[in-house]
Scaffold this motif. Structure first.
Motif, PDB file in Angstrom:
ATOM      1  N   ASN A 140       0.870  -1.169   0.000  1.00 40.58           N
ATOM      2  CA  ASN A 140       0.000   0.000   0.000  1.00 40.58           C
ATOM      3  C   ASN A 140       0.909   1.222   0.000  1.00 40.58           C
ATOM      4  O   ASN A 140       1.101   1.865   1.023  1.00 40.58           O
ATOM      5  CB  ASN A 140      -0.927  -0.016   1.224  1.00 40.58           C
ATOM      6  N   MET A 141       1.516   1.468  -1.156  1.00 37.32           N
ATOM      7  CA  MET A 141       2.491   2.545  -1.261  1.00 37.32           C
ATOM      8  C   MET A 141       2.203   3.363  -2.507  1.00 37.32           C
ATOM      9  O   MET A 141       1.869   2.807  -3.550  1.00 37.32           O
ATOM     10  CB  MET A 141       3.906   1.965  -1.384  1.00 37.32           C
ATOM     11  N   PRO A 142       2.350   4.663  -2.413  1.00 38.94           N
ATOM     12  CA  PRO A 142       2.003   5.510  -3.557  1.00 38.94           C
ATOM     13  C   PRO A 142       3.164   5.622  -4.536  1.00 38.94           C
ATOM     14  O   PRO A 142       3.735   6.677  -4.721  1.00 38.94           O
ATOM     15  CB  PRO A 142       1.720   6.860  -2.890  1.00 38.94           C
ATOM     16  N   SER A 143       3.563   4.523  -5.152  1.00 41.63           N
ATOM     17  CA  SER A 143       4.737   4.581  -6.027  1.00 41.63           C
ATOM     18  C   SER A 143       4.582   3.585  -7.163  1.00 41.63           C
ATOM     19  O   SER A 143       3.935   2.556  -7.024  1.00 41.63           O
ATOM     20  CB  SER A 143       5.976   4.253  -5.201  1.00 41.63           C
ATOM     21  N   HIS A 146       9.010  -0.823  -8.976  1.00 41.33           N
ATOM     22  CA  HIS A 146       8.783  -2.246  -8.722  1.00 41.33           C
ATOM     23  C   HIS A 146       9.022  -2.546  -7.248  1.00 41.33           C
ATOM     24  O   HIS A 146      10.023  -2.140  -6.672  1.00 41.33           O
ATOM     25  CB  HIS A 146       9.713  -3.128  -9.561  1.00 41.33           C
ATOM     26  N   GLY A 147       8.099  -3.262  -6.644  1.00 41.34           N
ATOM     27  CA  GLY A 147       8.206  -3.569  -5.218  1.00 41.34           C
ATOM     28  C   GLY A 147       7.429  -2.578  -4.373  1.00 41.34           C
ATOM     29  O   GLY A 147       7.302  -2.754  -3.171  1.00 41.34           O
ATOM     30  N   GLN A 148       6.926  -1.529  -4.988  1.00 44.43           N
ATOM     31  CA  GLN A 148       6.142  -0.547  -4.224  1.00 44.43           C
ATOM     32  C   GLN A 148       4.827  -0.218  -4.915  1.00 44.43           C
ATOM     33  O   GLN A 148       4.185   0.774  -4.584  1.00 44.43           O
ATOM     34  CB  GLN A 148       6.943   0.743  -4.038  1.00 44.43           C
ATOM     35  N   HIS A 186       2.925  -4.141   3.108  1.00 43.44           N
ATOM     36  CA  HIS A 186       3.978  -3.110   3.061  1.00 43.44           C
ATOM     37  C   HIS A 186       3.335  -1.726   3.064  1.00 43.44           C
ATOM     38  O   HIS A 186       2.448  -1.469   2.248  1.00 43.44           O
ATOM     39  CB  HIS A 186       4.769  -3.216   1.744  1.00 43.44           C
ATOM     40  N   GLY A 187       3.805  -0.840   3.925  1.00 37.97           N
ATOM     41  CA  GLY A 187       3.162   0.474   4.040  1.00 37.97           C
ATOM     42  C   GLY A 187       2.057   0.373   5.084  1.00 37.97           C
ATOM     43  O   GLY A 187       2.030  -0.551   5.896  1.00 37.97           O
ATOM     44  N   MET A 188       1.098   1.296   5.064  1.00 39.06           N
ATOM     45  CA  MET A 188       0.052   1.259   6.086  1.00 39.06           C
ATOM     46  C   MET A 188      -1.114   0.370   5.617  1.00 39.06           C
ATOM     47  O   MET A 188      -1.368   0.236   4.434  1.00 39.06           O
ATOM     48  CB  MET A 188      -0.447   2.683   6.401  1.00 39.06           C
ATOM     49  N   TYR A 189      -1.797  -0.235   6.565  1.00 40.48           N
ATOM     50  CA  TYR A 189      -2.953  -1.076   6.251  1.00 40.48           C
ATOM     51  C   TYR A 189      -4.127  -0.207   5.809  1.00 40.48           C
ATOM     52  O   TYR A 189      -4.262   0.935   6.254  1.00 40.48           O
ATOM     53  CB  TYR A 189      -3.386  -1.864   7.489  1.00 40.48           C
ATOM     54  N   LYS A 190      -4.982  -0.800   4.977  1.00 38.35           N
ATOM     55  CA  LYS A 190      -6.209  -0.108   4.579  1.00 38.35           C
ATOM     56  C   LYS A 190      -7.305  -0.405   5.610  1.00 38.35           C
ATOM     57  O   LYS A 190      -8.060   0.459   5.997  1.00 38.35           O
ATOM     58  CB  LYS A 190      -6.631  -0.606   3.190  1.00 38.35           C
ATOM     59  N   ASP A 191      -7.352  -1.674   6.029  1.00 39.15           N
ATOM     60  CA  ASP A 191      -8.355  -2.092   7.025  1.00 39.15           C
ATOM     61  C   ASP A 191      -7.629  -2.615   8.257  1.00 39.15           C
ATOM     62  O   ASP A 191      -6.417  -2.816   8.223  1.00 39.15           O
ATOM     63  CB  ASP A 191      -9.222  -3.229   6.450  1.00 39.15           C
TER      64      ASP A 191
END
Ligand code: 13P
Length: 291
Positions: A140-143, A146-148, A186-191
């Motif tokens: 969950n990454m704004p990129s 690859h890998g994000q 990866h990154g912050m959870y949505k739920d």
């Protein structure tokens, strides 16, 4: 001091705790995170991810990480996080990294095994620890890197590692850490996260003594983190929550100041906040071990 990942993992297994694996893409993070490892007497891997090449190239980052790692009172492994290319991982060997994640999880399992085994055959005789990944880690990454990339997060179970495959992977590669997918992101959870701890237990029972890794630690309720450690997770990658921790306070400092704020003042403020946050996380990773 530099300590091999293998040695760290053996102690973590014996005393049922978990090694923290934290990215240190700048000198402020590096100093804060090592100070936290010293304060809590916890072993740690300090990481350079291949996706951080645009932040700081590995040739610049790793010599500094080695310098600080050697001087630290904490047990430190200088680690590559998500090395996607063989040549990048070999560069890390030449630079002196003591453990390396060779991430071929995007390939079909057979190719993942072949690649990881080929790498292990080269670097195990040098004492370098190897981490691999099986199953997909959702992001969950704004990129777009690859890998994000941002993944579909509606049903995390589609990414889970399969126990049969994990068993075969461990048996055929002899990897030191196998990172598995069991509900983290990866990154912050949505739920609200809901880790599948039973899956960890099952895979741990079939992993031929290979340590299990979890990525995407940030945002996981500490109770679930402790349960995952007790079930067999021995290395947790934890970054976003630490790297974003100083931002609100820095913004406040800037907004409230009548004069231009010196960057070095902000850097020191950030270092203190990263230190405090890392101490908190490392104390959770102790999981009650007497350290
Ligand atoms: P978080 O940033 O979600 O904690 O994950 C870090 C990670 O897994 C790096 O590989």
């Amino acid at each position: 001091m530099l300590v091999s990942l293998q040695e760290m993992l053996a102690d973590a297994r014996k005393h049922n705790y978990c090694i923290a694996s934290i990215n240190t893409p700048n000198q402020i993070s590096l100093r804060a995170i090592l100070a936290a490892a010293e304060k809590t007497n916890m072993p740690i891997t300090i990481n350079h991810a291949q996706t951080e090449e645009n932040v700081v190239p590995i040739e610049i980052a790793v010599p500094l990480m080695l310098e600080y790692g050697k001087a630290s009172k904490a047990a430190v492994s200088v680690h590559v996080d998500h090395g996607f290319e063989f040549n990048h991982c070999m560069k890390a060997v030449r630079l002196g990294c003591t453990s390396i994640m060779y991430d071929c999880s995007r390939f079909p399992m057979e190719k993942n095994i072949e690649e990881v085994k080929r790498f292990i055959d080269i670097v195990h005789p040098l004492g370098i620890g190897v981490e691999a990944e099986l199953g997909d880690m959702p992001n969950n990454m704004p990129s777009e890197i690859h890998g994000q990339e941002t993944s579909d997060l509606s049903d995390l179970s589609v990414y889970f590692t399969k126990p049969d495959e994990a068993e075969e992977f461990c048996e055929r590669t002899g990897v030191d850490v196998l990172t598995i997918s069991f509900g983290s992101v990866h990154g912050m959870y949505k739920d609200e996260p809901n880790l599948n701890v039973d899956l960890v237990k099952e895979i741990d029972g079939r992993a031929h003594g290979v340590a299990l890794g979890m990525h995407g630690g940030s945002g996981t309720p500490f109770g679930q983190v402790r349960k995952a450690i007790t079930a067999g997770i021995r290395k947790i990658n934890y970054f976003t929550a630490i790297d974003t921790a100083p931002t609100p306070a820095l913004a406040k400092t800037i907004m409230e100041s009548k004069n231009p704020v010196n960057f070095s003042i902000l850097a020191n403020q950030a270092m203190e906040i990263i230190y405090e946050k890392t101490v908190e996380v490392l104390n959770v990773f102790k999981n009650g071990a007497n350290r």
